[in-house]
Design a protein around this motif. Structure first.
Motif, PDB file in Angstrom:
ATOM      1  N   ASP A   1       1.289  -1.693   0.152  1.00  0.00           N
ATOM      2  CA  ASP A   1       0.083  -0.167   0.483  1.00  0.00           C
ATOM      3  C   ASP A   1       1.035   1.044   0.279  1.00  0.00           C
ATOM      4  O   ASP A   1       0.981   2.233   1.190  1.00  0.00           O
ATOM      5  N   VAL A   2       1.575   1.028  -1.092  1.00  0.00           N
ATOM      6  CA  VAL A   2       2.626   2.272  -1.206  1.00  0.00           C
ATOM      7  C   VAL A   2       2.603   2.876  -1.878  1.00  0.00           C
ATOM      8  O   VAL A   2       3.619   4.826  -2.176  1.00  0.00           O
ATOM      9  N   ILE A   3       0.776   4.117  -2.842  1.00  0.00           N
ATOM     10  CA  ILE A   3       0.796   4.890  -4.228  1.00  0.00           C
ATOM     11  C   ILE A   3       0.171   5.633  -3.196  1.00  0.00           C
ATOM     12  O   ILE A   3      -1.453   5.628  -1.890  1.00  0.00           O
ATOM     13  N   ARG A   4       0.702   7.136  -2.562  1.00  0.00           N
ATOM     14  CA  ARG A   4       0.424   8.260  -2.276  1.00  0.00           C
ATOM     15  C   ARG A   4      -1.125   8.328  -3.070  1.00  0.00           C
ATOM     16  O   ARG A   4      -1.934   8.590  -4.059  1.00  0.00           O
ATOM     17  N   PRO A   5      -2.590   8.710  -2.416  1.00  0.00           N
ATOM     18  CA  PRO A   5      -3.411   9.356  -2.911  1.00  0.00           C
ATOM     19  C   PRO A   5      -3.837  10.797  -3.715  1.00  0.00           C
ATOM     20  O   PRO A   5      -4.105  10.802  -3.970  1.00  0.00           O
ATOM     21  N   ALA A   6      -2.394  11.698  -3.078  1.00  0.00           N
ATOM     22  CA  ALA A   6      -2.415  13.137  -3.872  1.00  0.00           C
ATOM     23  C   ALA A   6      -1.425  12.471  -5.058  1.00  0.00           C
ATOM     24  O   ALA A   6      -2.272  13.422  -6.344  1.00  0.00           O
ATOM     25  N   THR A   7      -1.070  11.690  -5.396  1.00  0.00           N
ATOM     26  CA  THR A   7      -0.799  10.714  -6.776  1.00  0.00           C
ATOM     27  C   THR A   7      -1.497  10.096  -7.631  1.00  0.00           C
ATOM     28  O   THR A   7      -1.431  10.698  -9.259  1.00  0.00           O
TER      29      THR A   7
ATOM     30  N   GLU B   1      -2.400   8.098   6.179  1.00  0.00           N
ATOM     31  CA  GLU B   1      -3.541   8.624   5.235  1.00  0.00           C
ATOM     32  C   GLU B   1      -3.431   7.107   4.699  1.00  0.00           C
ATOM     33  O   GLU B   1      -2.833   6.641   4.435  1.00  0.00           O
ATOM     34  N   ILE B   2      -4.403   6.910   3.475  1.00  0.00           N
ATOM     35  CA  ILE B   2      -4.939   5.920   2.927  1.00  0.00           C
ATOM     36  C   ILE B   2      -3.656   5.013   2.266  1.00  0.00           C
ATOM     37  O   ILE B   2      -3.462   6.096   1.156  1.00  0.00           O
ATOM     38  N   GLY B   3      -3.272   3.897   1.449  1.00  0.00           N
ATOM     39  CA  GLY B   3      -1.884   4.174   0.939  1.00  0.00           C
ATOM     40  C   GLY B   3      -2.856   2.879  -0.327  1.00  0.00           C
ATOM     41  O   GLY B   3      -3.422   1.995   0.494  1.00  0.00           O
ATOM     42  N   PHE B   4      -2.115   3.097  -1.528  1.00  0.00           N
ATOM     43  CA  PHE B   4      -2.974   1.680  -2.438  1.00  0.00           C
ATOM     44  C   PHE B   4      -1.787   1.136  -3.118  1.00  0.00           C
ATOM     45  O   PHE B   4      -0.992   1.853  -3.071  1.00  0.00           O
ATOM     46  N   SER B   5      -2.464   0.480  -3.178  1.00  0.00           N
ATOM     47  CA  SER B   5      -1.839  -0.787  -4.053  1.00  0.00           C
ATOM     48  C   SER B   5      -1.382  -1.055  -5.456  1.00  0.00           C
ATOM     49  O   SER B   5      -0.866  -1.192  -5.923  1.00  0.00           O
ATOM     50  N   THR B   6      -3.191  -0.966  -6.046  1.00  0.00           N
ATOM     51  CA  THR B   6      -3.302  -0.667  -7.043  1.00  0.00           C
ATOM     52  C   THR B   6      -4.385   0.377  -8.301  1.00  0.00           C
ATOM     53  O   THR B   6      -4.521   0.887  -7.445  1.00  0.00           O
ATOM     54  N   PHE B   7      -2.619   0.402  -9.115  1.00  0.00           N
ATOM     55  CA  PHE B   7      -4.152   2.093  -9.751  1.00  0.00           C
ATOM     56  C   PHE B   7      -4.049   2.189 -10.734  1.00  0.00           C
ATOM     57  O   PHE B   7      -2.737   1.727 -11.823  1.00  0.00           O
ATOM     58  N   ASP B   8      -4.745   1.449 -11.365  1.00  0.00           N
ATOM     59  CA  ASP B   8      -4.823   1.372 -13.150  1.00  0.00           C
ATOM     60  C   ASP B   8      -5.908   1.787 -13.432  1.00  0.00           C
ATOM     61  O   ASP B   8      -7.020   2.316 -12.851  1.00  0.00           O
ATOM     62  N   PHE B   9      -5.720   2.434 -14.373  1.00  0.00           N
ATOM     63  CA  PHE B   9      -6.958   2.858 -15.714  1.00  0.00           C
ATOM     64  C   PHE B   9      -6.231   3.381 -17.428  1.00  0.00           C
ATOM     65  O   PHE B   9      -5.206   2.107 -17.668  1.00  0.00           O
TER      66      PHE B   9
ATOM     67  N   ALA C   1       5.729  10.616  -4.313  1.00  0.00           N
ATOM     68  CA  ALA C   1       4.166  10.173  -5.111  1.00  0.00           C
ATOM     69  C   ALA C   1       4.040   9.040  -4.093  1.00  0.00           C
ATOM     70  O   ALA C   1       2.942   8.377  -4.791  1.00  0.00           O
ATOM     71  N   GLY C   2       4.972   7.808  -3.633  1.00  0.00           N
ATOM     72  CA  GLY C   2       5.018   6.813  -2.725  1.00  0.00           C
ATOM     73  C   GLY C   2       5.572   7.121  -1.522  1.00  0.00           C
ATOM     74  O   GLY C   2       7.009   7.624  -1.658  1.00  0.00           O
ATOM     75  N   TRP C   3       5.457   5.561  -0.715  1.00  0.00           N
ATOM     76  CA  TRP C   3       6.595   5.488   0.290  1.00  0.00           C
ATOM     77  C   TRP C   3       7.396   4.628  -0.051  1.00  0.00           C
ATOM     78  O   TRP C   3       8.563   4.463   0.299  1.00  0.00           O
ATOM     79  N   THR C   4       7.446   4.718  -1.445  1.00  0.00           N
ATOM     80  CA  THR C   4       9.186   3.836  -2.047  1.00  0.00           C
ATOM     81  C   THR C   4       8.571   3.928  -3.222  1.00  0.00           C
ATOM     82  O   THR C   4       7.836   4.897  -3.716  1.00  0.00           O
ATOM     83  N   LEU C   5       9.729   4.033  -4.415  1.00  0.00           N
ATOM     84  CA  LEU C   5       9.700   4.118  -5.494  1.00  0.00           C
ATOM     85  C   LEU C   5       8.211   3.899  -6.781  1.00  0.00           C
ATOM     86  O   LEU C   5       8.399   2.053  -6.234  1.00  0.00           O
ATOM     87  N   LEU C   6       7.990   4.507  -7.087  1.00  0.00           N
ATOM     88  CA  LEU C   6       6.972   3.949  -8.054  1.00  0.00           C
ATOM     89  C   LEU C   6       7.478   3.619  -9.591  1.00  0.00           C
ATOM     90  O   LEU C   6       8.368   4.107 -10.112  1.00  0.00           O
ATOM     91  N   ARG C   7       6.507   2.756 -10.270  1.00  0.00           N
ATOM     92  CA  ARG C   7       6.485   2.631 -11.763  1.00  0.00           C
ATOM     93  C   ARG C   7       5.420   3.138 -12.601  1.00  0.00           C
ATOM     94  O   ARG C   7       4.167   2.598 -11.841  1.00  0.00           O
ATOM     95  N   LEU C   8       5.951   3.122 -13.909  1.00  0.00           N
ATOM     96  CA  LEU C   8       4.242   3.562 -14.703  1.00  0.00           C
ATOM     97  C   LEU C   8       4.721   2.418 -15.902  1.00  0.00           C
ATOM     98  O   LEU C   8       5.756   2.579 -16.232  1.00  0.00           O
ATOM     99  N   ASN C   9       3.660   1.844 -16.112  1.00  0.00           N
ATOM    100  CA  ASN C   9       3.585   0.213 -16.749  1.00  0.00           C
ATOM    101  C   ASN C   9       2.599   1.506 -17.859  1.00  0.00           C
ATOM    102  O   ASN C   9       1.197   1.092 -17.949  1.00  0.00           O
ATOM    103  N   LEU C  10       2.773   1.858 -18.948  1.00  0.00           N
ATOM    104  CA  LEU C  10       2.160   2.296 -20.307  1.00  0.00           C
ATOM    105  C   LEU C  10       2.199   1.325 -21.367  1.00  0.00           C
ATOM    106  O   LEU C  10       2.853   1.485 -22.220  1.00  0.00           O
ATOM    107  N   HIS C  11       1.036   0.954 -21.611  1.00  0.00           N
ATOM    108  CA  HIS C  11       1.489  -0.630 -22.493  1.00  0.00           C
ATOM    109  C   HIS C  11       0.388   0.211 -23.969  1.00  0.00           C
ATOM    110  O   HIS C  11      -0.102   0.110 -23.921  1.00  0.00           O
ATOM    111  N   ASP C  12       1.685   1.012 -24.844  1.00  0.00           N
ATOM    112  CA  ASP C  12       0.752   1.155 -25.674  1.00  0.00           C
ATOM    113  C   ASP C  12       1.737   0.965 -27.318  1.00  0.00           C
ATOM    114  O   ASP C  12       1.653   0.767 -27.674  1.00  0.00           O
ATOM    115  N   GLU C  13       1.977  -0.779 -26.677  1.00  0.00           N
ATOM    116  CA  GLU C  13       2.457  -1.347 -28.048  1.00  0.00           C
ATOM    117  C   GLU C  13       1.845  -1.429 -29.552  1.00  0.00           C
ATOM    118  O   GLU C  13       2.949  -1.336 -30.263  1.00  0.00           O
TER     119      GLU C  13
END
Length: 528
Positions: free
Chosen positions: A144-150, A355-363, A389-401
């Motif tokens: 649960d490492v993604i901050r709400p502000a992100t 703060e609440i921590g989010f583990s998944t944010f897909d869109f 952005a988070g309580w640890t390092l985050l990664r963006l996975n954009l699947h536009d192949e």
């Protein structure tokens, strides 16, 4: 003497006079027979006869000059089938070729637009792979490492749709009353800073989500999926960090391959998985927890770091799940309490400083913005890579192949067609101009005969140009009819046909001027 000369000239053949021969009749006949074969002579005499009739018709008082001219032109077109058919076929070919090129460009553009408008680009924010758990705050070591502000910053871009958000928190249990059992009195110890902190073992944890269908898909695994050995190793390390001294690899594999399933209690369904501040929290519990639970009095009890006490929220059990939870530290949430995201956020609103921590944010990226993907990806990267952005390092996975590979290839083809398009137009106009000019020079003797028989330069040019343009128009008409039958873009075909016609018109004018400006006797020497 004048009378004798006139009588002598009048008795000489027209062909001989047109050749401009001089001398005795015997010598003249000899030269004529040597200069012309019977076929050539008959052809020339036929031309003279045809043109003489035309000149006679337009000289008659009762005959329209325009009608006589058109009659002569059509008769000459029919009498020159090879030239006429060649001109018409070439015109038809270029009309169809240019029409096909335009249709190909339109079709590729439509396919690209359809690809951009209907391709779904899935995007997810996750914990950066290989992150050291000890660099993550102790309370955030379970994914649960993604901050709400992100998440709010990304939503403010107004580029997303079909968002799926999942939150989790470990230090939560289900109790039968509004107070934890006595056994829980010792579940709190001091952390590294001397502050009260709950122990990890024994908690159920809760998971909140905004879409139950996507939640089930997110926690499903095909039993035939191959397992990544590095993932098994990482999971063993995580479990040791969480306090498990013995790790069963078979248990890890089984947990990895199962799919989460939910069965609703009679009288409830997924539509009841909603929460408001004045209602009980609808929860889905694991089969293990449900074995010895009185469903009449249930509370979601979680540790409140601000007040250093337990917070209790009344709940109603609406379903049971089989425990196949996947993701980071999944073994800690095997018996997790599942609830709506609004309920999870409500519980955290009572916790004070945390703060609440989010583990998944897909869109999904809004397809209307797919053409802006490079800029959008950069904006998202800027948000995700922020230190807060988070309580640890985050990664963006954009699947536009699909867009990058397929649309990129199609756009290259479109660029190539775009380069060929003006070249093809220029070539067709140039060939139309050259072909008409060549055929116009082939009509040099007709022009000479018309001039000898009294036609003006202007009228001769008009007749020659009209003949070529009529043949060209016949080819264009057939070509446009074929375009209509094939269902291609008629507007573009008409425009391109107009350009080709303009090229032939210029060629006709230039050729007719070139021919009529030369002496008739000089034109008669040209071999066709």
């Amino acid at each position: 003497m004048t009378t004798i000369g006139v009588i002598r000239i009048g008795r000489r053949p027209v062909l001989e006079l047109l050749q401009g021969s001089a001398g005795t009749a015997g010598n003249t006949l000899t030269k004529t027979s040597q200069s012309f074969s019977p076929d050539t002579g008959e052809n020339l005499l036929s031309r003279i006869d045809t043109i003489s009739n035309y000149m006679h018709s337009i000289a008659s008082a009762g005959t329209s000059k325009r009608r006589g001219t058109m009659r002569f032109v059509f008769r000459h077109i029919v009498r020159s089938p090879v030239k006429s058919v060649l001109m018409a076929v070439v015109t038809l070919f270029f009309v169809l070729t240019l029409g096909f090129l335009v249709e190909s460009i339109n079709r590729v553009e439509a396919e690209i637009d359809n690809l951009y408008d209907n391709t779904t680009v899935n995007t997810e924010i996750t914990m950066l792979s290989g992150t050291n758990p000890f660099t993550t705050p102790r309370v955030r070591r379970f994914g649960d490492v993604i901050r709400p502000a992100t998440i709010n910053n990304i939503l403010d871009l107004e580029i997303t749709q079909n968002e799926f958000i999942e939150a989790k928190y470990l230090f939560t249990v289900i109790t039968q009353d509004a107070a934890p059992p006595e056994a829980w009195d010792g579940r709190v110890e001091a952390d590294g800073r001397g502050e009260p902190f709950p122990l990890m073992n024994g908690f159920l944890g809760f998971m909140g989500f905004n879409d139950i269908e996507r939640f089930l898909v997110h926690h499903s695994r095909d039993i035939a999926d191959d397992l990544d050995q590095s993932w098994i190793y990482d999971e063993i390390v995580r479990r040791h960090i969480d306090g498990d001294t013995y790790v069963d690899i078979d248990d890890i594999v089984a947990q990895r391959r199962g799919s989460l399933e939910i069965k609703f209690v009679e009288g409830f369904s997924e539509v009841d998985l909603v929460f408001t501040a004045d209602s009980q929290i609808p929860v889905v519990l694991s089969e293990t927890v449900m074995e010895n639970l009185d469903l009449n009095h249930v509370y979601v009890t979680s540790w409140n770091g601000a007040s250093q006490s337990w917070a209790h929220n009344p709940a109603v059990v609406i379903g049971v799940h089989n425990g196949y939870i996947h993701g980071y530290s999944a073994h800690m949430f095997r018996d997790a309490i599942l609830m709506p995201l609004d309920a999870a956020e409500y519980i955290f609103s009572q916790k004070g400083r945390h703060e609440i921590g989010f583990s998944t944010f897909d869109f999904e990226i809004d397809p209307a913005r797919n053409r802006e993907l490079p800029e959008i990806e950069q904006e998202l990267q800027n948000i995700v890579e922020r230190g807060t952005a988070g309580w640890t390092l985050l990664r963006l996975n954009l699947h536009d192949e699909e867009l990058r590979v397929v649309a990129g290839s199609m756009e290259q083809n479109l660029s190539l067609l775009g380069l060929l398009y003006p070249v093809a137009i220029a070539v067709s106009v140039a060939i139309g101009f050259s072909l008409v000019l060549l055929l116009m020079l082939q009509n040099a003797k007709n022009a000479a005969i018309m001039r000898v028989l009294g036609s003006t330069k202007r009228r001769t040019r008009a007749v020659l140009c009209t003949e070529q343009l009529i043949v060209c128009l016949c080819g264009i008409t057939i070509g446009l009819a074929a375009v209509l039958v094939l269902g291609w873009s008629i507007g573009a075909a008409v425009m391109l046909a107009g350009l080709y016609l303009a090229g032939t018109a210029v060629g006709s004018i230039v050729g007719s001027i070139s021919v009529t400006n030369r002496l008739p006797l000089e034109l008669l020497q040209i071999k066709e």
